[in-house]
Design a protein around this motif. Sequence first.
Motif, short mmCIF file in Angstrom:
data_model
loop_
_atom_site.label_atom_id
_atom_site.label_comp_id
_atom_site.label_asym_id
_atom_site.label_seq_id
_atom_site.Cartn_x
_atom_site.Cartn_y
_atom_site.Cartn_z
N ILE A 216 0.83 -1.21 0.00
CA ILE A 216 0.00 0.00 0.00
C ILE A 216 0.87 1.26 0.00
O ILE A 216 0.52 2.27 -0.60
CB ILE A 216 -0.99 0.00 1.20
N SER A 217 2.05 1.19 0.62
CA SER A 217 2.97 2.34 0.60
C SER A 217 3.51 2.57 -0.81
O SER A 217 3.63 3.72 -1.26
CB SER A 217 4.12 2.11 1.59
N LEU A 218 3.83 1.48 -1.51
CA LEU A 218 4.31 1.61 -2.90
C LEU A 218 3.20 2.14 -3.81
O LEU A 218 3.44 2.99 -4.67
CB LEU A 218 4.81 0.26 -3.42
N THR A 219 1.99 1.64 -3.61
CA THR A 219 0.85 2.13 -4.39
C THR A 219 0.68 3.63 -4.18
O THR A 219 0.49 4.40 -5.14
CB THR A 219 -0.44 1.40 -3.98
N ALA B 59 -6.89 4.01 0.04
CA ALA B 59 -5.54 3.65 0.51
C ALA B 59 -5.36 4.02 1.98
O ALA B 59 -4.78 3.27 2.76
CB ALA B 59 -4.49 4.35 -0.35
N GLY B 60 -5.88 5.20 2.36
CA GLY B 60 -5.78 5.62 3.76
C GLY B 60 -6.53 4.69 4.69
O GLY B 60 -6.08 4.39 5.81
N ALA B 61 -7.70 4.19 4.24
CA ALA B 61 -8.48 3.25 5.05
C ALA B 61 -7.76 1.91 5.16
O ALA B 61 -7.76 1.27 6.22
CB ALA B 61 -9.87 3.06 4.43
N SER C 13 -1.45 -2.71 -6.48
CA SER C 13 -2.65 -2.80 -5.63
C SER C 13 -3.29 -4.19 -5.67
O SER C 13 -3.95 -4.58 -4.71
CB SER C 13 -3.68 -1.73 -6.04
N PHE C 14 -3.10 -4.93 -6.75
CA PHE C 14 -3.65 -6.28 -6.84
C PHE C 14 -3.01 -7.23 -5.83
O PHE C 14 -3.59 -8.26 -5.48
CB PHE C 14 -3.48 -6.84 -8.25
N SER C 15 -1.81 -6.89 -5.36
CA SER C 15 -1.11 -7.78 -4.42
C SER C 15 -1.66 -7.68 -3.00
O SER C 15 -1.33 -8.52 -2.15
CB SER C 15 0.39 -7.42 -4.40
N LEU C 16 -2.49 -6.68 -2.72
CA LEU C 16 -3.03 -6.50 -1.37
C LEU C 16 -4.07 -7.57 -1.06
O LEU C 16 -4.78 -8.05 -1.95
CB LEU C 16 -3.67 -5.12 -1.24
N LYS C 17 -4.17 -7.93 0.21
CA LYS C 17 -5.14 -8.96 0.59
C LYS C 17 -6.56 -8.41 0.46
O LYS C 17 -6.80 -7.22 0.59
CB LYS C 17 -4.88 -9.44 2.02
N LYS C 18 -7.50 -9.32 0.24
CA LYS C 18 -8.89 -8.93 0.09
C LYS C 18 -9.47 -8.56 1.45
O LYS C 18 -9.01 -9.00 2.49
CB LYS C 18 -9.70 -10.07 -0.52
N ASP C 19 -10.54 -7.74 1.41
CA ASP C 19 -11.24 -7.40 2.65
C ASP C 19 -11.90 -8.64 3.22
O ASP C 19 -12.42 -9.49 2.48
CB ASP C 19 -12.31 -6.33 2.38
N ILE C 20 -11.89 -8.73 4.54
CA ILE C 20 -12.53 -9.86 5.21
C ILE C 20 -14.03 -9.59 5.30
O ILE C 20 -14.46 -8.58 5.85
CB ILE C 20 -11.95 -10.07 6.62
#
Length: 395
Positions: free
Chosen positions: A14-17, A119-121, A181-188
């Motif tokens: 998320i920091s790189l995004t 991204a902030g959330a 951004s695709f590498s981030l985990k999905k929301d639970i």
Amino acid sequence: MNKPALWTKDFIGISLTNFFLFMTFYFLLVTLPVYVLNELNGTETEAGLATTVFLISAILIRFISGQWVEHFGKKNVLIASLALFLVAAIIYPFVSGLSTLLVLRFFHGIGFGMATTAAGAIVADIIPNSRRGEGMGYYVMSMNLAMAIGPFAGLAIMNEWGIHAGFIVCMLVALIALLVSFSLKKDIIALGEPVVPFKLDLSPGNLIEKSALPIALTGTFFAIVYAAILSFVSVYAEELHIGAAAGFFFVVYAVVIVLSRPFTGRWFDQYGANVIVYPSIVLFAAGLLLLSQAGGAGLFLIAAGVIGLGWGTLFPGFQTIAISKARPEKKALATATFLSLFDLGIGFGSFVMGAVAAGLGFKMLYAACAVYVLAGVIVYYFVQKNKTEPGHSSQ
């Protein structure tokens, strides 16, 4: 006791995004005015509109994007917004007139406003509570680095190969932001959770997070002055006949932030917000005073470092406070509230500070800004008085 991990795969992602998102923003911030003046034959006012329209749409969309994040999920909104951001970046080489550019900037701002909110959330969820100040500091540092590299790279590429080469670079950078951004985990999502159709709620409680409002307005107070640095420091450098040093102002600014971040964020968590905020306000004011006295590149760049230490520590501190005060389900709205009011401060400040500079000159402008910032100690004191401080964790 071992600290919970901060540098996880998702935090780095998320920091790189965020870095690549703001790289595109700052790249265009410095090159589009030149493009409007030289290739679209626009005026200085019309060149300024390219930024104003972008910020207005970003601010407006943030007021409702917090609800989208809560309903559709943080990652889904982030990916959708970055896709819109990329599509807008792809269209720039085909713009043939000022009206078309302004419409494009409006839609580009929508993607930017949605992406920064989502991204902030996401980062608010990822950072462990006991390391919130440290984590938010590093996250905001990705924006600071983009602010140093983006304008520098934008002007260099435009001067060497032209604006259209710059547009191609912007496309590639926006594409990288989307791919990361695709590498981030999905929301639970809880199993069996009923699917409720989305309904936009325009009531004040769903457009603004009240718990974040006091510190967001405090951030706006300081953002008005920060606009004087963003908008006019390069013009001031030309006035001092040190134009070559202007490109290095934000480089020095960012280097100081990188060197100080491991300490400032940790102190925020260990000792509380006030231990960081009050000295940062004083340093910000001192940097502005030094800037007002600059006669050459040496003091000009020293001022950049002091401002970096002051404002570069203050901004993530305020954002951390805003997020910490919100309930978990309202962190996206708190982020949107803080960033929207901050951008309003930048937009309003650019106009006001321009008028002040026209009347007083840049040296007096920055000296007056130093006094204004120092008065911010009183503003912050009354905002935080009798309120529970974030940070100050016992680890």
